[in-house]
Write a protein that holds these residues in place. Structure first.
Motif, PDB file in Angstrom:
ATOM      1  N   THR A 252       0.831  -1.203   0.000  1.00 32.87           N
ATOM      2  CA  THR A 252       0.000   0.000   0.000  1.00 32.87           C
ATOM      3  C   THR A 252       0.872   1.262   0.000  1.00 32.87           C
ATOM      4  OG1 THR A 252      -0.101  -0.323   2.373  1.00 32.87           O
ATOM      5  CG2 THR A 252      -2.059  -0.916   1.106  1.00 32.87           C
ATOM      6  N   VAL A 253       2.134   1.103   0.453  1.00 30.62           N
ATOM      7  CA  VAL A 253       3.022   2.266   0.504  1.00 30.62           C
ATOM      8  C   VAL A 253       3.832   2.384  -0.775  1.00 30.62           C
ATOM      9  CG1 VAL A 253       5.010   3.270   1.681  1.00 30.62           C
ATOM     10  CG2 VAL A 253       3.143   2.296   3.009  1.00 30.62           C
TER      11      VAL A 253
ATOM     12  N   PHE B 232       1.814  19.781 -10.493  1.00 30.64           N
ATOM     13  CA  PHE B 232       1.465  19.014  -9.314  1.00 30.64           C
ATOM     14  C   PHE B 232       0.481  19.772  -8.429  1.00 30.64           C
ATOM     15  CE2 PHE B 232       2.502  16.536  -5.533  1.00 30.64           C
ATOM     16  CZ  PHE B 232       2.680  15.301  -6.098  1.00 30.64           C
ATOM     17  N   ILE B 233       0.761  21.073  -8.215  1.00 29.83           N
ATOM     18  CA  ILE B 233      -0.060  21.866  -7.304  1.00 29.83           C
ATOM     19  C   ILE B 233      -1.414  22.197  -7.933  1.00 29.83           C
ATOM     20  CG2 ILE B 233      -0.197  24.031  -6.003  1.00 29.83           C
ATOM     21  CD1 ILE B 233       1.896  22.143  -4.913  1.00 29.83           C
ATOM     22  N   LEU B 234      -1.400  22.740  -9.134  1.00 29.15           N
ATOM     23  CA  LEU B 234      -2.676  23.074  -9.764  1.00 29.15           C
ATOM     24  C   LEU B 234      -2.529  23.185 -11.276  1.00 29.15           C
ATOM     25  CD1 LEU B 234      -5.652  23.832  -9.175  1.00 29.15           C
ATOM     26  CD2 LEU B 234      -4.968  26.198  -9.359  1.00 29.15           C
TER      27      LEU B 234
ATOM     28  N   ILE C  25       0.292  12.474 -11.770  1.00 27.78           N
ATOM     29  CA  ILE C  25       0.794  11.816 -10.558  1.00 27.78           C
ATOM     30  C   ILE C  25      -0.071  12.227  -9.368  1.00 27.78           C
ATOM     31  CG2 ILE C  25       2.730  11.666  -8.938  1.00 27.78           C
ATOM     32  CD1 ILE C  25       4.606  11.921 -11.290  1.00 27.78           C
ATOM     33  N   ALA C  26      -0.355  13.532  -9.249  1.00 22.12           N
ATOM     34  CA  ALA C  26      -1.189  14.020  -8.141  1.00 22.12           C
ATOM     35  C   ALA C  26      -2.580  13.401  -8.217  1.00 22.12           C
ATOM     36  CB  ALA C  26      -1.264  15.543  -8.180  1.00 22.12           C
TER      37      ALA C  26
ATOM     38  N   TYR D   5      -2.473   9.834  -7.166  1.00 22.35           N
ATOM     39  CA  TYR D   5      -2.319   9.756  -5.709  1.00 22.35           C
ATOM     40  C   TYR D   5      -3.660   9.944  -5.015  1.00 22.35           C
ATOM     41  CZ  TYR D   5      -1.472  11.375  -0.977  1.00 22.35           C
ATOM     42  OH  TYR D   5      -1.544  11.542   0.376  1.00 22.35           O
ATOM     43  N   ASN D   6      -4.414  10.957  -5.469  1.00 23.73           N
ATOM     44  CA  ASN D   6      -5.698  11.241  -4.829  1.00 23.73           C
ATOM     45  C   ASN D   6      -6.709  10.121  -5.022  1.00 23.73           C
ATOM     46  OD1 ASN D   6      -5.131  13.742  -3.654  1.00 23.73           O
ATOM     47  ND2 ASN D   6      -5.325  14.765  -5.622  1.00 23.73           N
TER      48      ASN D   6
ATOM     49  N   MET E 237       0.631   5.785 -10.501  1.00 20.66           N
ATOM     50  CA  MET E 237       1.432   6.814  -9.864  1.00 20.66           C
ATOM     51  C   MET E 237       2.919   6.453  -9.908  1.00 20.66           C
ATOM     52  SD  MET E 237       1.039   8.286  -6.055  1.00 20.66           S
ATOM     53  CE  MET E 237       2.075   7.144  -5.189  1.00 20.66           C
ATOM     54  N   TYR E 238       3.241   5.197  -9.511  1.00 21.16           N
ATOM     55  CA  TYR E 238       4.655   4.822  -9.474  1.00 21.16           C
ATOM     56  C   TYR E 238       5.240   4.669 -10.865  1.00 21.16           C
ATOM     57  CZ  TYR E 238       4.841   4.585  -4.478  1.00 21.16           C
ATOM     58  OH  TYR E 238       4.844   4.928  -3.159  1.00 21.16           O
TER      59      TYR E 238
ATOM     60  N   PRO F 138       4.088  12.122  -3.013  1.00 20.20           N
ATOM     61  CA  PRO F 138       3.100  11.091  -2.666  1.00 20.20           C
ATOM     62  C   PRO F 138       3.723   9.923  -1.910  1.00 20.20           C
ATOM     63  CG  PRO F 138       2.754  11.798  -4.909  1.00 20.20           C
ATOM     64  CD  PRO F 138       4.018  12.452  -4.447  1.00 20.20           C
TER      65      PRO F 138
ATOM     66  N   LEU G 155       2.666   8.652   1.728  1.00 19.57           N
ATOM     67  CA  LEU G 155       2.258   7.282   2.022  1.00 19.57           C
ATOM     68  C   LEU G 155       3.084   6.709   3.158  1.00 19.57           C
ATOM     69  CD1 LEU G 155       1.678   5.899  -1.578  1.00 19.57           C
ATOM     70  CD2 LEU G 155      -0.051   6.320   0.159  1.00 19.57           C
TER      71      LEU G 155
ATOM     72  N   PHE H 175       0.495  21.243  -1.186  1.00 24.45           N
ATOM     73  CA  PHE H 175      -0.150  20.100  -1.816  1.00 24.45           C
ATOM     74  C   PHE H 175      -1.114  19.391  -0.889  1.00 24.45           C
ATOM     75  CE2 PHE H 175      -0.235  15.591  -3.102  1.00 24.45           C
ATOM     76  CZ  PHE H 175      -0.912  15.770  -4.287  1.00 24.45           C
TER      77      PHE H 175
ATOM     78  N   MET I 208      -5.716  30.785  -2.982  1.00 15.00           N
ATOM     79  CA  MET I 208      -5.752  30.587  -4.429  1.00 15.00           C
ATOM     80  C   MET I 208      -7.125  30.069  -4.846  1.00 15.00           C
ATOM     81  SD  MET I 208      -2.976  28.529  -6.664  1.00 15.00           S
ATOM     82  CE  MET I 208      -3.160  26.900  -5.966  1.00 15.00           C
TER      83      MET I 208
END
Lengths: 254, 242
Positions: free
Chosen positions: A36-37, A200-202, A211-212, A215-216, A223-224, B105, B109, B193, B207
Motif C-alpha cells: 500500500t506504501v 502538481f499543485i494546480l 501523478i497528483a 495519488y488522490n 502513480m509509481y 506522494p 504514504l 499540496f 488561491m
C-alpha cells in the motif's frame, strides 16, 4: 578519465545503484515495505511500460516536455540577453548584485498562484513560473562567463583590429562558452522542476498533474509508473548535460 | 555608503516595477505594494496567521536541523575516502536536480498526512546540497593536515572531529545557506499540496478563493524572511572565512 568504457569508480557506482534497486525490490517482495506504501521497482517498470504502450498519458507527457522546452528556451535566450545588458552597465550591475545573490533564497514558487490568476489554469502560467525560476541562473552564468574572458584574448582581438561583431563571435562567445553551458544546464534543471511542481499543485494536464491525480485516487500502479518516468527522464537529461559540461570545463583548465 | 545607496535604489526599483505591473494587470491580478503591505499588517494582527506561521516554522526548523546535521555527517563520511566521493558525487547531483515534488506522494504514504511528512519532504530538499558541499570541502583539505593527523596517530573519529570539521566550516556554511532556502521551499510545497495548516496551506486556500491580496501578503512575508535569513547567513559566512 578514460574514453569509452567505465572507470573503476564508474563500476562501483553502477554496483551501488544496482544493489540499492535490488535491496529495494527484495524488501518489497518480503513484505517489509507494504504494497500500500510502495511497489517493487520491477512492477514500477512494467507499469511504466504498460502506460507507454497503451498511450494513456502520451498527451500529458508531450505537454510537459513541451512546456519544459519552451520555458528553458525562453529563459536561456532572455537570460543571455539580460546578462549581456547587465554586464555592459556596471552601475546597474552593482545595484542588482544583492538581488542576484539572494534570488534563490526566495521561494519564488509561492508566486505561482499569482500567475494562475493572471493567465488562468494554463500552460502560460506554468511556463511563466518556470521561466521565473530558471532565468536568474542563466543571467548569473552569463555574467560569470563574460567576466572570465582572459584579457589577453581581448588584446589579441585588438591587435587583429576586429570589429565588435567579429570579436563577439570569434573571441567572446567561445571563451565564455563553458560558463554559458553551465547556465543552460541549470536553466533546464530549474525549468523541469518548475513545470512538474506547478502541474502538481494546480493544473489540468501534464505528468505532474497525473501523478497528483493518481495519488488522490489511490491508483498506486499508475502513480509509481509515472514517477519512474520522471526520475528516468530527469536523470538521463541531467547526466547528458553534465557530461558535456565537464568536457567544456576541463577545456578551461588546459 | 555607496552600497547603501545601491540597496535603496534596488528597493525603489522593485517597488516601482511592482507598481507598474499592478497598473498593467489590474487590482484582481496583482495588488499594489501599498495594499499588500496594508493587508499584511492586518494579517499580522490576527491569531490565525501566527498559528500558521508557528506550524510552518516548526516543520522548517526540524527539517533544517535534520538537513544540517545529517548532511554534514554524510558529507564527512563520504569525503574521507577519495573513491567514495567520486562514486557518490554524480548520484548526489542526480538526486539534487530531480524534481522532488514527484516523490511527495511516496513521502505522504510513508509518513501519513501531518507534520512529519512535511519535515521529511523539507529535509529531502536540504540534505543533499549540505552533503555535496561538505564532501567537496573535505576533499579539498590540504594534504599536510592529514599527514599531521597521521603523525599524531589520530583515530578516524578524532580526525573527523578535530581536523576535518574545523577546516570545512566556510563551505558547510555555504551549503547550509543553499540547504536552508531549499528546505523552506520543500516545506512550503508540502503544505501547498496536502496540509490543513501552515503558510503554504494559506496560499493554496487563498488561491482557491481567488484572494490575491492574501497570496501576495504571505509571499511578501516569506520573501522578507528568506532574504533576511540569507543575509544573516552570508554575514556569518564572511566572519567564518576570515
Amino acid at each position: 578519465m578514460k574514453r569509452g568504457g567505465l572507470t573503476r569508480e564508474g563500476w562501483i557506482r553502477l554496483a551501488v545503484v544496482v544493489a540499492f534497486v535490488l535491496a529495494f525490490e527484495l524488501l518489497c517482495r518480503l513484505g517489509v515495505l507494504p504494497r500500500t506504501v510502495v511497489l517493487p521497482p520491477s512492477e514500477m517498470a512494467t507499469s511504466l511500460w504498460h502506460l507507454l504502450e497503451t498511450g494513456e498519458f502520451t498527451a500529458d507527457i508531450v505537454s510537459t516536455l513541451q512546456d519544459v522546452a519552451i520555458a528553458s528556451a525562453l529563459s536561456i535566450a532572455l537570460g543571455f540577453a539580460l546578462g549581456i545588458a547587465i554586464h555592459a552597465l556596471p552601475r546597474l550591475r552593482a545595484t542588482l548584485e544583492p538581488l542576484l545573490a539572494s534570488y534563490y533564497a526566495i521561494p519564488t514558487f509561492m508566486f505561482y498562484p499569482v500567475f494562475i490568476v493572471v493567465f488562468g489554469v494554463s500552460d502560460r502560467a506554468i511556463i511563466a513560473i518556470a521561466v521565473l525560476l530558471s532565468i536568474v541562473a542563466m543571467i548569473a552564468s552569463t555574467l560569470t562567463g563574460l567576466d572570465r574572458i582572459p584579457r589577453v584574448l581581448r588584446k589579441t582581438a585588438a591587435i587583429y583590429r576586429m570589429g565588435l561583431a567579429r570579436r563577439a563571435l570569434l573571441i567572446d562567445l567561445p571563451a565564455a562558452a563553458p560558463h554559458l553551458f553551465t547556465g543552460i544546464k541549470l536553466a533546464f534543471a530549474y525549468a523541469f522542476i518548475g513545470v512538474i511542481a506547478s502541474e502538481f499543485i494546480l493544473s489540468g494536464q501534464g505528468i505532474g498533474y497525473q501523478i497528483a491525480y493518481a495519488y488522490n485516487n489511490f491508483e498506486n500502479r499508475k502513480m509509481y509508473g509515472l514517477m519512474l518516468l520522471v526520475i528516468i527522464v530527469a536523470t538521463v537529461a541531467n547526466a547528458v548535460l553534465d557530461t558535456i559540461d565537464r568536457r567544456l570545463q576541463s577545456r578551461l583548465r588546459r | 555608503m555607496r552600497r547603501l545607496v545601491d540597496f535603496i535604489l534596488l528597493l525603489v526599483g522593485i517597488v516601482a516595477a511592482w507598481q507598474i505591473l499592478h497598473w498593467i494587470a489590474g487590482d484582481i491580478a496583482l495588488t499594489s505594494p501599498l495594499d499588500t503591505v496594508e493587508h499584511l499588517g492586518k494579517l499580522l494582527g490576527t491569531e490565525r496567521f501566527w498559528l500558521n506561521v508557528a506550524e510552518t516554522a516548526r516543520a522548517f526548523v526540524a527539517a533544517a536541523l535534520i538537513s544540517l546535521i545529517g548532511g554534514v555527517a554524510l558529507g564527512v563520511v563520504l569525503g574521507l575516502s577519495r573513491t567514495s566521493a567520486i562514486v557518490s558525487e554524480p548520484i548526489l547531483i542526480a538526486l539534487y536536480s530531480l524534481p522532488k515534488v514527484t516523490l511527495y506522494p511516496l513521502v505522504l504514504l510513508c509518513f501519513g498526512l501531518g507534520i512529519s511528512a512535511k519535515i521529511a519532504f523539507g529535509a529531502m530538499h536540504g540534505l543533499i546540497p549540505v552533503t555535496i558541499f561538505t564532501m567537496k570541502a573535505i576533499l579539498q583539505i590540504k594534504p599536510v593536515y592529514w599527514r599531521t593527523a597521521e603523525t599524531m596517530r589520530l583515530t578516524p573519529g578524532q580526525m573527523a572531529w578535530h581536523v576535518a570539521l574545523p577546516a570545512v566550516i566556510p563551505e558547510v556554511l555555504a551549503g547550509a545557506r543553499l540547504g536552508f532556502s531549499l528546505t523552506l521551499l520543500g516545506v512550503l510545497i508540502g503544505e501547498m499540496f496536502a496540509s490543513q495548516r501552515g503558510l503554504g496551506f494559506m496560499i493554496t486556500s487563498a488561491m482557491g478563493l481567488g484572494d490575491i491580496a492574501t497570496i501576495m501578503a504571505v509571499a511578501l512575508f516569506l520573501s522578507v524572511f528568506a532574504v533576511s535569513a540569507n543575509a544573516l547567513l552570508l554575514l556569518l559566512d564572511r566572519t567564518a572565512a576570515r
